[in-house]
Design an enzyme around this catalytic site. Structure first.
Site: not given
Lengths: 440, 451
Positions: B67-68, B64, B144
């Site tokens: 992904e950022h 993840h 997040e």
């Protein structure tokens, strides 16, 4: 599927511009006085219908806040010949889905069904009963009140809910928009069956109703469908207007203690009408400030440059009377002051200088270029039909959207932002608050 | 994450004007194009078969985080520029990471699709991964996690449940990663991840919309074609050993209402043609929770009034092991033990008495309708193709799947309930609500503006 890179943006100004020919909105009124908005489309064998009434939480008596929401909720739990259990089963038997909508202005229902005669007639028959002959069974009311109260109590542990509610109360004072949509534990407890019946009788009337229909039926079939939905309701009168919102003179700041690891910021004031002469300057201008995702100044300053927040945004929500403008973010407790000051500084800088020409061009390119995606499905078109119908926007509202966006200038934005967003009038709510070190 | 989506809606698409074209490029990248001409719009999705299930302990969350970082610049396209260019074209874009995959998508007017393909190909091969950008972005990811998990009691319950259900299989780890791993993550972890998995032979491009397939294939060849294939790391199965005895986990968190969640190990869909149990499990989930009058809501919420909510879910399309889950929120005055017993009783009732023909027909009617409804969303159509493909299934078998769902009998539903929903394969998770600690912050209440 869990971790999107960014939260879905608040696209509350999301009525769309047009470039697409072919969104041919047909409009008429039923003999009972319900207004109908219809787009005929036969590409898929399905039909979407929504009905809306001016019966949102702004119509609640303060002492029985939550009445409007509970009335809408109970309507679909037993109506006419349908027992509570029958309603979901009759819908499911034909593969139809029943949904709802509720906010301060609107209360309504949506049905998605296959467009075959048997399927759609069964689904519409159930919806007609929900609108016209809800039972408001006493035992079901007792049960649902307990569920609503449990939900409210759970929500009251959440920082986002607490902050949003305090912000709403702060900016609206004694205006009905201050009322929590779902009510309060104490006020929901007081609602009885007679309240529901009276609220239903006073608000669920044909002349207070707009119907949106999208999909695979003919005009004649749409007319019959609308009349079936409206015919069970008394004509009634158009609803009394919601009083205007009084401007806030001097904003206040509240810090609400909370155990969460993040502080939540809510900052803003009543800002925009659904039909507002500054609608386009404020919408386009807000793209640059905090509505345009990774294009926005707030995201660049607070997320990209400083790493202080996952989600940081601003929005105008257009409503019948002045809907809110709000800036929001969540950040770790020890960064609270830094993040809040940064958001404030970005707002003040924007009010000083407005967007650059490059920023304005980028905003327009995105809004205009993104138009086709706003009406690329039956569901999205239905939502636009419902808004146009409920708020009585011009039928060519979508057709004139792109030129209106294109026409916005830097000066328009500066003037409109300075007129609406006086910093001293803004209320600020922070849930959590600055800490020197992370909470355990 | 408390609720599993009810996934019956993953049915087939039979719209007459839809056609699917597929090709595998020389470098191993799959390209799947579905034409749909309802609107002048195109969706592009690049799916990498790399998700949190491929991570190692100590660097959970890296899929993840990468992904950022994919938005943080390449040699040619500076940080933030990817998003700016897509936005300037009127496009919408985002990405998501799951246990099984990481996917990047754009939706644009149909004549602007080429831009998305060009930019995606660039970041497949040329990502910068600078230490400066990483240092800021890892902070964003921690925010997040705070937002989605740390301050969300139901998410923490789900995290605790997964970590208990699975002992060997990597599904036990949260997709977003453990906070301590995020705090200790280094840019080299992200670089290593990118090197391992971001290769054309580990990717599928799915395009849907009003496009000319030949043109899309030519662009795919032009932009992705030059990227070299790489040897992919070996993937170990990491099969979960059979569970022998019920497991329990309690998560304490500040909240008002308790929650009870039950998860049983269940088979996933392996061969859409010959499998039958996964389809029966989907129908079972529909019988329990397919609509507001389905068994769980009707019995626990409406009639017995033991719970304020109750739901069930099963998703058989995944790379790793599947679960069948039910959960509920006890109503005021009722214990989690009473609600757990009631949930189990509903299952026992199905095992004992089976399900009715009418009940089954109702669930199937919903499946049939969802097959039509899903065609209203271009994005969702592309999504289904991507999910099936990355799960190792042939997306064309979704037609088979629909037929198989229609063939499920009442007896099969009873049998899978009896076979899989047994205590020895059960994990029970309880959210134990704690009082709120509201120590005032430094400045306390009130005051005027001091900005």
């Amino acid at each position: 599927m869990i971790s999107d890179r960014i939260l879905v943006f608040l696209t509350t100004l999301a009525l769309a511009p047009t470039a697409l020919a072919g969104l041919d909105i047909q409009h008429w009124s039923t003999p009972q006085g319900a207004r109908v908005y219809f787009v005929e489309n036969h590409e898929l064998p399905m039909l979407d219908v929504s009905v809306d009434f001016a019966a949102g939480s702004a119509r609640d008596p303060r002492a029985k806040s939550g009445l409007a929401s509970l009335t809408r909720q109970l309507m679909s739990l037993g109506a006419g010949k349908y027992e509570e259990r029958d309603i979901a089963e009759k819908m499911a038997d034909v593969g139809a889905n029943l949904g709802g909508r509720f906010d301060a202005d609107r209360a309504g229902f949506q049905v998605r069904t296959l467009s075959g005669k048997v399927e759609r007639e069964q689904a519409i028959d159930v919806l007609g009963a929900i609108l016209a002959t809800p039972r408001f069974d006493a035992g079901i009311l007792t049960r649902e009140k307990a569920r609503v109260i449990a939900g409210l109590q759970e929500s009251e542990t959440r920082p986002d809910y607490l902050g949003a509610k305090a912000f709403q109360a702060a900016i609206y004072g004694d205006h009905p928009y201050a009322l929590n949509e779902g009510g309060e534990v104490a006020t929901v407890a007081k609602i009885d069956r007679d309240d529901l019946r009276a609220f239903h009788r006073d608000h669920y009337r044909a002349r207070n109703m707009s119907i949106a229909v999208m999909g695979d039926i003919s005009r004649a079939e749409a007319e019959a469908l609308a009349e079936k939905l409206a015919s069970g309701l008394p004509p009634g009168e158009a609803p009394a207007p919601i009083p205007p919102v009084k401007p806030v003179e001097q904003g206040k700041r509240q810090v609400i203690p909370h155990h969460a690891t993040q502080s939540h910021l809510f900052m803003g004031l009543p800002g925009l009408l659904r039909e507002d002469p500054d609608y386009f300057p404020l919408y386009v201008g807000n793209y640059v400030l905090g509505g345009g995702g990774f294009d926005s100044r707030l995201t660049k300053a607070i997320r990209d440059k400083k790493g202080l927040a996952y989600s940081v945004y601003s929005y105008f929500m257009p409503m019948r009377e002045l809907g809110p403008f709000q800036i929001g973010l969540q950040t770790r407790r020890e960064a609270t002051d830094d993040a809040v000051a940064s958001a404030r500084a970005e707002l003040e800088r924007y009010l000083q200088e407005g967007p650059t020409e490059a920023e304005l061009t980028q905003a327009k390119n995105n809004i205009v270029g993104g138009f086709p995606m706003r009406i690329d499905s039956n569901r999205k078109i239905l939502e636009y039909l419902a808004v146009i119908g409920f708020y009585r926007l011009p039928l060519d509202w979508l057709d004139t959207y792109t030129p209106q966006v294109e026409a916005v200038s830097r000066d328009d934005i500066l003037r409109a932002f300075r007129a609406r967003l006086r910093p001293e009038a803004m209320d600020t709510v922070i849930v959590g608050g600055q800490l020197e070190s992370p909470p355990k | 994450m408390k609720r599993l989506l009810f996934v019956l809606s993953i049915a087939v698409t039979t719209v007459a004007h839809a056609e699917i074209v597929e090709r595998t490029l020389d470098n191993g990248m799959r390209v799947i194009i579905k034409t749909d001409r309802r609107a002048p719009v195109a969706v592009s999705q690049v799916w990498y078969r790399a998700g949190s299930t491929d991570e190692f302990n100590g660097s959970t969350g890296v899929a993840h985080v990468l992904e950022h970082m994919m938005f943080k610049g390449t040699h040619e396209v500076p940080a933030g520029e990817f998003s700016r260019r897509i936005a300037a074209a009127g496009g919408r874009e985002n990405a998501f990471t799951s246990r099984d995959h990481t996917a990047y998508f754009q939706t644009l007017q149909k004549d602007r699709l080429e831009l998305a393909l060009k930019l995606e190909a660039d970041r497949m091969a040329n990502l910068n991964l600078s230490a400066d950008e990483f240092a800021k972005e890892i902070q964003v990811v921690m925010e997040e996690r705070r937002l989605r998990t740390e301050d969300n009691p139901q998410a923490r319950l789900y995290e605790g449940l997964m970590a208990t259900v699975f002992q060997a299989h990597p599904y036990r780890r949260p997709i977003i990663g453990w906070m301590d791993d995020l705090k200790n993550m280094h840019v080299d972890d992200a670089r290593d991840w990118y090197q391992r998995w971001y290769a054309p032979n580990n990717a599928t491009l799915v395009v849907a919309g009003d496009v000319d397939p030949a043109r899309v294939l030519a662009w795919a060849e032009q932009y992705f074609g030059p990227i070299s294939a790489r040897d992919l790391p070996q993937r170990k199965p990491q099969n979960e050993p059979e569970q022998n005895g019920v497991r329990q986990v309690v998560v304490k968190a500040p909240a008002k209402l308790p929650v009870i969640a039950l998860a049983w190990h269940a088979p996933r869909l392996l061969d859409p043609e010959t499998d039958s149990d996964p389809y029966a499990l989907e129908i079972l989930a529909g019988v329990l929770d397919g609509h507001a009058s389905a068994r769980l809501n009707q019995s626990l919420v409406r009639e017995q009034q033991l719970a304020t909510e109750a739901s069930a879910g099963y998703d058989g399309v995944s790379r790793g092991p599947a679960l069948f889950m039910v959960d509920a929120t006890p109503a005021e005055g009722h214990t989690v033990a009473a609600v757990e017993a009631a949930l189990k009783q509903e299952i026992a009732r199905i095992v004992r008495d089976g399900v009715g023909e009418q009940e089954l027909a109702r669930v199937k009617a919903q499946v049939l309708a969802s097959q039509v409804y899903q065609q209203d969303s271009l994005f969702y159509q592309a999504m289904l193709i991507g999910e099936w493909t990355t799960a190792g299934l042939d997306y064309r078998a979704r037609d088979t799947r629909f037929r198989k769902l229609k063939e499920v009998t009442p007896e099969q539903v009873r049998e899978v309930a009896a076979k899989y929903l047994v205590d020895d394969h059960l994990t029970v998770a309880r959210l134990d609500p704690q009082p709120m600690d509201t120590k005032p912050a430094r400045r306390g209440f009130g005051g005027r503006h001091d900005f």
